[in-house]
Scaffold this active site. Structure first.
Site, PDB file in Angstrom:
ATOM      1  N   CYS A 278      11.998 -28.465 -26.792  1.00  0.00           N
ATOM      2  CA  CYS A 278      12.058 -29.064 -28.007  1.00  0.00           C
ATOM      3  C   CYS A 278      10.672 -29.520 -28.123  1.00  0.00           C
ATOM      4  O   CYS A 278       9.978 -29.756 -27.534  1.00  0.00           O
ATOM      5  CB  CYS A 278      12.912 -30.278 -27.914  1.00  0.00           C
ATOM      6  SG  CYS A 278      14.860 -29.993 -27.566  1.00  0.00           S
TER       7      CYS A 278
ATOM      8  N   LYS B 280       7.919 -23.051 -22.903  1.00  0.00           N
ATOM      9  CA  LYS B 280       6.594 -23.064 -22.256  1.00  0.00           C
ATOM     10  C   LYS B 280       6.609 -24.086 -21.043  1.00  0.00           C
ATOM     11  O   LYS B 280       6.173 -23.767 -19.928  1.00  0.00           O
ATOM     12  CB  LYS B 280       5.608 -23.112 -23.327  1.00  0.00           C
ATOM     13  CG  LYS B 280       4.197 -23.418 -22.967  1.00  0.00           C
ATOM     14  CD  LYS B 280       3.614 -22.048 -22.044  1.00  0.00           C
ATOM     15  CE  LYS B 280       2.473 -22.206 -21.595  1.00  0.00           C
ATOM     16  NZ  LYS B 280       2.138 -20.932 -20.675  1.00  0.00           N
TER      17      LYS B 280
ATOM     18  N   LYS C 205       5.729 -11.780 -13.981  1.00  0.00           N
ATOM     19  CA  LYS C 205       5.162 -11.396 -15.227  1.00  0.00           C
ATOM     20  C   LYS C 205       5.952 -10.208 -15.929  1.00  0.00           C
ATOM     21  O   LYS C 205       6.364 -10.432 -17.256  1.00  0.00           O
ATOM     22  CB  LYS C 205       3.766 -11.074 -15.340  1.00  0.00           C
ATOM     23  CG  LYS C 205       2.435 -11.373 -15.813  1.00  0.00           C
ATOM     24  CD  LYS C 205       2.415 -12.807 -16.463  1.00  0.00           C
ATOM     25  CE  LYS C 205       3.371 -13.765 -15.929  1.00  0.00           C
ATOM     26  NZ  LYS C 205       2.634 -15.288 -15.753  1.00  0.00           N
TER      27      LYS C 205
ATOM     28  N   GLU D 207       3.712 -12.662  -8.477  1.00  0.00           N
ATOM     29  CA  GLU D 207       3.494 -13.009 -10.059  1.00  0.00           C
ATOM     30  C   GLU D 207       3.669 -11.854 -10.507  1.00  0.00           C
ATOM     31  O   GLU D 207       4.004 -12.138 -11.853  1.00  0.00           O
ATOM     32  CB  GLU D 207       2.022 -13.498  -9.862  1.00  0.00           C
ATOM     33  CG  GLU D 207       1.249 -13.899 -10.971  1.00  0.00           C
ATOM     34  CD  GLU D 207       2.246 -15.020 -12.108  1.00  0.00           C
ATOM     35  OE1 GLU D 207       2.883 -15.756 -11.642  1.00  0.00           O
ATOM     36  OE2 GLU D 207       1.692 -15.010 -13.187  1.00  0.00           O
TER      37      GLU D 207
ATOM     38  N   HIS E  91      13.425  -3.078   6.215  1.00  0.00           N
ATOM     39  CA  HIS E  91      14.495  -3.729   6.596  1.00  0.00           C
ATOM     40  C   HIS E  91      15.547  -4.065   5.650  1.00  0.00           C
ATOM     41  O   HIS E  91      16.347  -4.952   5.701  1.00  0.00           O
ATOM     42  CB  HIS E  91      13.912  -5.166   7.081  1.00  0.00           C
ATOM     43  CG  HIS E  91      12.949  -5.341   8.163  1.00  0.00           C
ATOM     44  ND1 HIS E  91      13.415  -4.526   9.430  1.00  0.00           N
ATOM     45  CD2 HIS E  91      11.574  -5.292   8.247  1.00  0.00           C
ATOM     46  CE1 HIS E  91      12.555  -4.591  10.165  1.00  0.00           C
ATOM     47  NE2 HIS E  91      11.292  -4.894   9.584  1.00  0.00           N
TER      48      HIS E  91
ATOM     49  N   ARG F 230       6.752 -22.928 -28.284  1.00  0.00           N
ATOM     50  CA  ARG F 230       7.410 -23.607 -27.170  1.00  0.00           C
ATOM     51  C   ARG F 230       8.769 -22.926 -26.937  1.00  0.00           C
ATOM     52  O   ARG F 230       9.320 -23.307 -26.007  1.00  0.00           O
ATOM     53  CB  ARG F 230       7.545 -25.148 -27.378  1.00  0.00           C
ATOM     54  CG  ARG F 230       6.033 -25.767 -27.228  1.00  0.00           C
ATOM     55  CD  ARG F 230       6.151 -27.284 -27.750  1.00  0.00           C
ATOM     56  NE  ARG F 230       6.982 -28.057 -27.002  1.00  0.00           N
ATOM     57  CZ  ARG F 230       6.808 -28.687 -25.754  1.00  0.00           C
ATOM     58  NH1 ARG F 230       5.344 -28.712 -25.582  1.00  0.00           N
ATOM     59  NH2 ARG F 230       7.431 -29.337 -25.101  1.00  0.00           N
TER      60      ARG F 230
ATOM     61  N   ASN G 210      13.889 -35.357 -27.369  1.00  0.00           N
ATOM     62  CA  ASN G 210      13.585 -34.476 -26.604  1.00  0.00           C
ATOM     63  C   ASN G 210      14.290 -34.896 -25.241  1.00  0.00           C
ATOM     64  O   ASN G 210      13.745 -36.091 -24.653  1.00  0.00           O
ATOM     65  CB  ASN G 210      12.281 -34.079 -26.374  1.00  0.00           C
ATOM     66  CG  ASN G 210      11.656 -33.257 -27.368  1.00  0.00           C
ATOM     67  OD1 ASN G 210      12.363 -32.865 -28.210  1.00  0.00           O
ATOM     68  ND2 ASN G 210      10.328 -33.164 -27.261  1.00  0.00           N
ATOM     69  N   GLY G 211      14.864 -34.202 -24.265  1.00  0.00           N
ATOM     70  CA  GLY G 211      15.358 -34.747 -22.989  1.00  0.00           C
ATOM     71  C   GLY G 211      16.847 -34.740 -23.159  1.00  0.00           C
ATOM     72  O   GLY G 211      17.242 -33.955 -23.603  1.00  0.00           O
TER      73      GLY G 211
ATOM     74  N   TRP H  41      15.854 -26.874 -28.372  1.00  0.00           N
ATOM     75  CA  TRP H  41      16.260 -25.974 -27.420  1.00  0.00           C
ATOM     76  C   TRP H  41      17.253 -26.585 -26.656  1.00  0.00           C
ATOM     77  O   TRP H  41      17.245 -27.543 -25.924  1.00  0.00           O
ATOM     78  CB  TRP H  41      14.915 -25.703 -26.514  1.00  0.00           C
ATOM     79  CG  TRP H  41      15.004 -24.744 -25.408  1.00  0.00           C
ATOM     80  CD1 TRP H  41      14.541 -23.350 -25.955  1.00  0.00           C
ATOM     81  CD2 TRP H  41      15.428 -24.902 -23.988  1.00  0.00           C
ATOM     82  NE1 TRP H  41      14.951 -22.674 -24.703  1.00  0.00           N
ATOM     83  CE2 TRP H  41      15.361 -23.395 -23.535  1.00  0.00           C
ATOM     84  CE3 TRP H  41      15.886 -25.981 -23.502  1.00  0.00           C
ATOM     85  CZ2 TRP H  41      15.643 -23.289 -22.349  1.00  0.00           C
ATOM     86  CZ3 TRP H  41      16.449 -25.611 -21.913  1.00  0.00           C
ATOM     87  CH2 TRP H  41      16.113 -24.228 -21.424  1.00  0.00           C
TER      88      TRP H  41
ATOM     89  N   GLU I 199       9.732 -11.325 -17.064  1.00  0.00           N
ATOM     90  CA  GLU I 199       9.942 -12.670 -18.121  1.00  0.00           C
ATOM     91  C   GLU I 199       9.608 -12.378 -19.499  1.00  0.00           C
ATOM     92  O   GLU I 199      10.154 -12.709 -20.164  1.00  0.00           O
ATOM     93  CB  GLU I 199       9.109 -13.775 -17.658  1.00  0.00           C
ATOM     94  CG  GLU I 199       7.461 -14.002 -17.511  1.00  0.00           C
ATOM     95  CD  GLU I 199       7.013 -15.235 -17.324  1.00  0.00           C
ATOM     96  OE1 GLU I 199       7.648 -16.374 -17.090  1.00  0.00           O
ATOM     97  OE2 GLU I 199       5.891 -15.164 -16.676  1.00  0.00           O
TER      98      GLU I 199
HETATM   99  N1  HGA Z   1      19.573 -32.618 -25.204  1.00  0.00           N
HETATM  100  C1  HGA Z   1      19.357 -32.563 -26.639  1.00  0.00           C
HETATM  101  C2  HGA Z   1      17.609 -31.947 -26.708  1.00  0.00           C
HETATM  102  C3  HGA Z   1      17.304 -30.934 -25.414  1.00  0.00           C
HETATM  103  C4  HGA Z   1      16.021 -30.854 -25.211  1.00  0.00           C
HETATM  104  O1  HGA Z   1      15.166 -31.708 -25.275  1.00  0.00           O
HETATM  105  N2  HGA Z   1      15.495 -29.398 -25.000  1.00  0.00           N
HETATM  106  O2  HGA Z   1      14.145 -29.291 -24.628  1.00  0.00           O
HETATM  107  C5  HGA Z   1      20.149 -31.355 -27.157  1.00  0.00           C
HETATM  108  O3  HGA Z   1      20.653 -30.382 -26.420  1.00  0.00           O
HETATM  109  O4  HGA Z   1      19.993 -31.178 -28.290  1.00  0.00           O
END
Ligand code: HGA
Length: 602
Positions: free
Chosen positions: A2, A597, A481, A477, A500, A27, A99-100, A73, A484
């Site tokens: 986010c 990111k 790459k 690595e 093996h 991001r 965010n979080g 996100w 992803e």
């Molecule tokens: N938990 C919140 C924010 C998600 C978040 O920080 N993503 O990086 C949500 O789901 O909206």
């Protein structure tokens, strides 16, 4: 992950917020939204759209100089307009972007529902708006209301709050998720990432964990000690493509200069050693280190594995690398004589940050290897090595990975020279390191030839990456790459493990990339090629100039930097192979699906 942007000042907020969100797009996100305060009311627009579309949706929202915005996100609830941020309380007085993760959201939702509050989204974040509104309704300042509400909240947050009734103030709070304030001239900016700020100001304040800031157009207040703003080096151009088709191409191309920056002022060719003043360790303390352990996630972990090899080889100090989250959750035995290195490009990787805290609780000595100055890990570790790669925007790491390995080579050289690495050997390594930026440029000059091989991978369902000892982390690595950014399934194995088990998968449809450093194991690696060819598997060998590689269908060569440092150079063609495969497949290279990111959630 986010992104948060906020503005408070003398100019219309909306264009600044949208431009900030655009800068945070790299991001990764699934929905976006904005809230403005105007005439005592909140104006909110949000949807599961890109920022360009949000810009169209907000075309009629002018006339406010205070606002907050978000790219989400999702962690709790699907990507829908209702789940997008900002979230508001029922009376639409308070708007929050978060965010979080709120860990006790289920209980808080239940309590709010029981008291008659109707929650409209599936998110954990929405509870914050209701809790803050309830506290604000009881009187006092917005800051007090936020503080009161957060007392009931468990989890992580970077939080920005707007009150329709008090458009002259924003409140920001940080707990485990970064927030930075940008100081302007009678205007203030807030963001979760410098990228959204550097166009407006170079003067920033990183909020400390646990800190809460009251922001007005002419400044900010926290309960923490006054501190001078950090002057950031990043310039807006760092966040622009500058003629490249995407950021990954730009960042691959920037590696020679980025490599120069991580080495600058740190190499002493005359004494055949390096200086890492940021480690804050005397020669005697360096000698006292009995183990080195690198902790990181994804590419940072693989870079740590390259580092561990270098430390063992040059310093003869036992070293290893481990995924940060694994280490943290297995109740690790913390060795006081071990130097732990927390490796993270962003310096905000939640798992690595938590590992640092766990180590510190147990009295471990932990240094950071971080790219972003001022980031949480950089501040949490009071010593470390900055990577100086410059801002890395593309989700897939390239220049930061390379600079990690170079920083670890400097560490290995330093540790080696306070032990038994001779002056002559030290000088040889120091010279090879000094020449590495130029050698990286030589590999990049072969891009067209490497790009011509990408077709083989674009058509494949699965690809093996094989290496042994020095080539093994490089293979890992390389596979990382490819998977992803191209979504082609790639797996790395130690070449010695092939017979093996995994050899059963080899056939004409399964290409293998075999890493062959010009070292004492070259003959064994050539044997690996034979094993694969005997089963009809196509082989692309990645090796140094001068080594004959019979059997491989294609050979990619890099100039040699000496066996110890060849892993750094061998990685570069693998970046290009992945990049051109992803291009052939038409992938969204900078923003691969499902990835972000800086991984600031667990
Ligand atoms: N938990 C919140 C924010 C998600 C978040 O920080 N993503 O990086 C949500 O789901 O909206």
């Amino acid at each position: 992950m986010c992104g948060i942007v906020g503005y408070l000042g003398r100019r219309p907020a909306l264009p600044i917020l949208l431009e900030g969100l655009r800068r945070l797009e790299y991001r990764g996100y699934d929905s976006a939204g904005v809230a403005l305060a105007r005439d005592g009311r909140l104006l909110v627009r949000k949807a599961a759209v890109r920022v360009a579309e949000l810009t169209r949706l907000t075309a009629n929202l002018a006339g406010s100089t205070t606002g907050i915005a978000h790219t989400r996100w999702a962690t709790h609830g699907p990507a829908t307009a209702t789940n997008a941020h900002p979230h508001t309380d029922t009376g639409r007085r308070i708007a929050v972007v978060h965010n979080g993760i709120i860990e006790n959201a289920t209980e808080l939702r239940a309590t709010l529902s029981a008291s008659g509050v109707r929650l409209v989204s599936d998110t954990d974040s929405e509870v914050l708006a209701h809790l803050i509104a309830a506290a604000a309704a009881r009187g006092g300042t917005l800051t007090e209301a936020v503080r009161t509400a957060l007392a009931d909240v468990e989890g992580t947050y970077g939080l920005l709050v707007l009150d329709a009734e008090r458009p002259d103030v924003l409140v920001a709070a940080r707990h485990g998720s970064p927030l930075v304030l940008g100081l302007g001239d009678r205007e203030m900016f807030v963001a979760s990432d410098l990228a959204a700020l550097v166009r407006h100001t170079q003067q920033v304040i990183y909020l400390e964990d646990g800190e809460l800031a009251t922001i007005r157009a002419d400044g900010y207040e926290t309960r923490g000690a006054d501190r001078p703003p950090t002057v950031v080096e990043d310039v807006p151009g760092d966040y622009e493509l500058g003629g490249h088709p995407d950021f990954m191409a730009k960042e691959i191309a920037e590696q020679p200069e980025a490599a120069q920056r991580v080495l600058r002022g740190r190499l002493d060719e005359r004494l055949g050693t390096a200086r890492l003043d940021g480690l804050r360790l005397t020669a005697r303390e360096l000698r006292g280190i009995r183990r080195v352990k690198f902790l990181g996630c994804g590419s940072a972990y693989y870079a740590g594995q390259v580092g561990a090899g270098l430390v063992e080889e040059l310093a003869r100090v036992p070293a290893d690398a481990e995924p940060a989250a694994e280490f943290r959750y297995r109740n690790p035995v913390v060795d006081p004589d071990c130097l732990y290195i927390a490796v993270s490009q962003s310096g905000e990787t939640a798992d690595t940050l938590a590992t640092v805290e766990e180590l510190q609780r147990k009295g471990g000595r932990v240094a950071g290897a971080v790219n972003v100055v001022g980031s949480a890990i950089a501040r949490e570790c009071d010593s470390g090595v900055f990577l100086h790669a410059g801002p890395e925007i593309s989700v897939a790491s390239t220049k930061a990975f390379t600079n990690m390995t170079l920083a670890f080579a400097l560490l290995a050289l330093t540790l080696g020279r306070v032990r038994d690495l001779s002056l002559g050997e030290g000088r040889r390594i120091a010279r090879a390191l000094a020449e590495l930026p130029e050698r990286i440029g030589q590999v990049l000059a072969e891009e067209d030839r490497i790009a011509s091989l990408a077709g083989r991978f674009a058509d494949a369902q699965h690809v093996f990456y094989l290496g042994r000892v020095r080539g093994w982390p490089v293979a890992r690595e390389g596979a990382q790459k490819l998977k992803e950014i191209s979504y082609v399934h790639a797996e790395a194995y130690q070449s010695s493990e092939l017979k093996h088990g995994p050899l059963a998968l080899v056939d004409a449809a399964m290409p293998s990339v075999v890493l062959i450093p010009d070292d004492e194991l070259a003959v064994k690696n050539l044997g690996t090629i034979e094993q694969i060819r005997a089963r009809g598997g196509p082989v692309v060998a990645v090796t140094t100039t001068g080594l004959a590689v019979p059997g491989a269908e294609e050979v990619v060569r890099v100039p040699t930097a000496g066996p110890e440092l060849d892993p750094v150079l061998l990685t570069i063609p693998l970046q290009l192979l992945a990049y051109h495969t992803a291009r052939k497949l038409g992938r969204d290279i900078d923003k691969p699906r499902n990835l972000a990111k800086s991984v600031t959630v667990e």
